[in-house]
Design a protein around this motif. Structure first.
Motif, short mmCIF file in Angstrom:
data_model
loop_
_atom_site.label_atom_id
_atom_site.label_comp_id
_atom_site.label_asym_id
_atom_site.label_seq_id
_atom_site.Cartn_x
_atom_site.Cartn_y
_atom_site.Cartn_z
N MET A 308 0.83 -1.21 0.00
CA MET A 308 0.00 0.00 0.00
C MET A 308 0.87 1.26 0.00
O MET A 308 0.46 2.30 -0.48
CB MET A 308 -0.97 -0.01 1.20
N TRP A 309 2.08 1.16 0.54
CA TRP A 309 3.02 2.30 0.41
C TRP A 309 3.31 2.50 -1.09
O TRP A 309 3.28 3.62 -1.58
CB TRP A 309 4.33 2.05 1.15
N GLY A 310 3.59 1.41 -1.77
CA GLY A 310 3.87 1.50 -3.20
C GLY A 310 2.67 1.99 -3.97
O GLY A 310 2.79 2.83 -4.89
N LEU A 311 1.48 1.50 -3.59
CA LEU A 311 0.25 1.91 -4.28
C LEU A 311 0.01 3.41 -4.12
O LEU A 311 -0.28 4.12 -5.08
CB LEU A 311 -0.95 1.12 -3.73
N ALA A 312 0.16 3.89 -2.88
CA ALA A 312 -0.08 5.31 -2.61
C ALA A 312 0.93 6.17 -3.37
O ALA A 312 0.59 7.23 -3.89
CB ALA A 312 0.01 5.58 -1.11
N ALA A 313 2.17 5.72 -3.44
CA ALA A 313 3.21 6.53 -4.06
C ALA A 313 3.15 6.52 -5.58
O ALA A 313 3.30 7.55 -6.22
CB ALA A 313 4.59 6.06 -3.58
N SER A 314 2.90 5.34 -6.16
CA SER A 314 3.04 5.22 -7.62
C SER A 314 2.02 4.30 -8.27
O SER A 314 2.28 3.79 -9.37
CB SER A 314 4.44 4.71 -7.97
N GLY A 315 0.90 4.04 -7.64
CA GLY A 315 -0.13 3.22 -8.27
C GLY A 315 0.37 1.81 -8.57
O GLY A 315 1.17 1.24 -7.82
N ALA A 316 -0.11 1.25 -9.68
CA ALA A 316 0.23 -0.13 -10.04
C ALA A 316 1.75 -0.31 -10.13
O ALA A 316 2.30 -1.34 -9.71
CB ALA A 316 -0.42 -0.51 -11.36
N MET A 317 2.43 0.68 -10.68
CA MET A 317 3.89 0.59 -10.81
C MET A 317 4.56 0.43 -9.46
O MET A 317 5.52 -0.32 -9.31
CB MET A 317 4.44 1.85 -11.49
N GLY A 318 4.05 1.16 -8.48
CA GLY A 318 4.63 1.09 -7.14
C GLY A 318 4.43 -0.28 -6.52
O GLY A 318 5.35 -0.84 -5.91
N VAL A 319 3.23 -0.83 -6.66
CA VAL A 319 2.96 -2.16 -6.09
C VAL A 319 3.86 -3.20 -6.77
O VAL A 319 4.49 -4.04 -6.11
CB VAL A 319 1.47 -2.55 -6.26
N ALA A 320 3.93 -3.12 -8.10
CA ALA A 320 4.75 -4.09 -8.84
C ALA A 320 6.22 -3.97 -8.42
O ALA A 320 6.91 -4.97 -8.24
CB ALA A 320 4.60 -3.85 -10.35
N HIS A 321 6.67 -2.74 -8.23
CA HIS A 321 8.07 -2.54 -7.86
C HIS A 321 8.36 -3.11 -6.48
O HIS A 321 9.41 -3.73 -6.25
CB HIS A 321 8.39 -1.04 -7.91
#
Ligand code: FNR
Length: 352
Positions: A308-321
């Motif tokens: 969810m940190w990744g999602l909040a920061a960069s959407g799908a790209m953040g979660v995937a990363h």
């Protein structure tokens, strides 16, 4: 990718905090994370050099699915709180990273839409996390809907009959799969003179071991129980016919001062002794943590807040990363401890 300095999943934490409303941030971070995290970090590993790792891999077979790695996406409620694309973004990320997404009962988007994205993107079939819906009829309805949508397994979460981490949802976020909403606060008896809001309220609508045995009869999909921390409960669950267990303290969000997730994992996995897969979450922040959980007996590991940190920061790209970073770190830890597959990790050869 929103920034070029991101080298670890934890780097997304500050970015997420900067983007989120303070109330949403508090909802996400609520609970005692620190204890779980520290316990994982305390485990000492033993480097084992000179092993030929060229055939190394992280594949596993889990409840009928062949997966390229053991990192799953934990069920997390109301993901549109963190990014406008919510669960759909997470589903795209999971597919891109070949990871199983566990869809929450409290998802903000329709189960069918989330599953369809995974199908279109060619990811492994998602699982569905089931919360008890105050009684058998509504629970069965939700279960059947998840089955029909194409979910591969059911994760029955039982550790949060009383929800402490709640927030007033903004108008655009709601549990669309649970409509019409259930009445709160719960039973009509609660609030009447002499009745307890907890015992005659929340707990009167919570499932019991009998309900678990009933649930087992209702589906032929693999059934996992999430929130198991005691070896005796693991035994009861197995004798009730579950296909897998998830050792989790819900990220420290339910009972203050609860046993740390890793300590429970050691006890449960020793007791279960391979009879069913034992999955693990709560406190995993990098690939080394995932390695430690596997070395202590987990079959696979669910990622929570870092997604969810990744999602909040960069959407799908953040979660995937985030998933990718953890997978790379897991592989690095395997290579440095001379483990070429997950069985070797699970043998404990990398533990000091
Ligand atoms: C959760 N968790 C959770 N679990 C579940 O079974 N159904 C759910 O809807 C949710 N929702 C949810 C929302 C938020 C904001 C959090 C932080 C957690 C628990 C989740 O699946 C997992 O067990 C924990 O997040 C693992 O702990 P860490 O890794 O986040 O510390």
């Amino acid at each position: 990718m929103g920034g070029t300095q991101i080298e670890r999943a934890g780097d997304y934490q500050g970015l997420a905090q900067a983007r989120l409303d303070p109330l949403v941030w508090r909802y996400l971070q609520d609970g005692d994370q620190g204890g779980n995290e520290e316990r994982l970090k305390q485990i000492v590993l033993l480097p084992r050099p000179l092993v030929d790792c060229r055939a190394g891999h992280t594949r596993l077979s889990l409840l009928g699915q062949t997966l390229s790695h053991p990192l799953l996406l934990a069920p997390m409620a109301y993901q549109q709180l963190f990014h406008e694309h919510g669960e759909i973004a997470t589903a795209m990320a999971a597919s891109a990273q070949d990871a199983v997404m566990v869809i929450s009962s409290l998802a903000g988007q329709p189960i069918e839409d989330i599953v369809r994205v995974v199908e279109e993107e060619g990811g492994p079939a998602p699982w569905f996390q089931l919360y008890w819906q105050q009684g058998r009829a509504r629970t069965l309805e939700l279960l059947k809907r998840a089955e029909q949508a194409g979910c591969h397994a059911i994760v029955f979460t039982v550790d949060a009959p009383i929800k402490l981490a709640t927030m007033q949802l903004p108008a655009h976020v709601r549990a669309v799969n649970l409509e019409p909403p259930l009445p709160l606060p719960l039973s009509p008896d609660a609030g009447t003179r002499g009745a307890s809001l907890v015992f005659q309220g929340w707990m009167a609508q919570a499932p019991t071991w009998d309900d678990l045995r009933w649930l087992r009869e209702q589906t032929s999909l693999p059934l996992l129980l999430k929130g198991v921390l005691h070896a005796g409960d693991a035994e009861l669950a197995i004798s009730s016919g579950v296909d897998g267990l998830i050792v989790s303290n819900h990220g420290g969000r339910v009972l203050g001062g609860a046993v740390h997730s890793l300590d429970a994992l050691s006890a449960v996995s020793a007791h279960v002794a391979g009879r069913v897969p034992v999955l693990f979450d709560s406190g995993v922040r990098d690939g080394r943590d995932a390695y430690v959980a596997l070395a202590k007996g987990a079959t696979a590991v669910l990622l929570g807040r870092p997604l969810m940190w990744g999602l909040a920061a960069s959407g799908a790209m953040g979660v995937a990363h985030v998933v990718r970073l953890l997978r790379d770190e897991l592989e690095m830890t395997m290579a440095l401890t001379g483990c070429v597959n997950l069985d070797e990790v699970r043998s404990g050869r990398g533990l000091a």
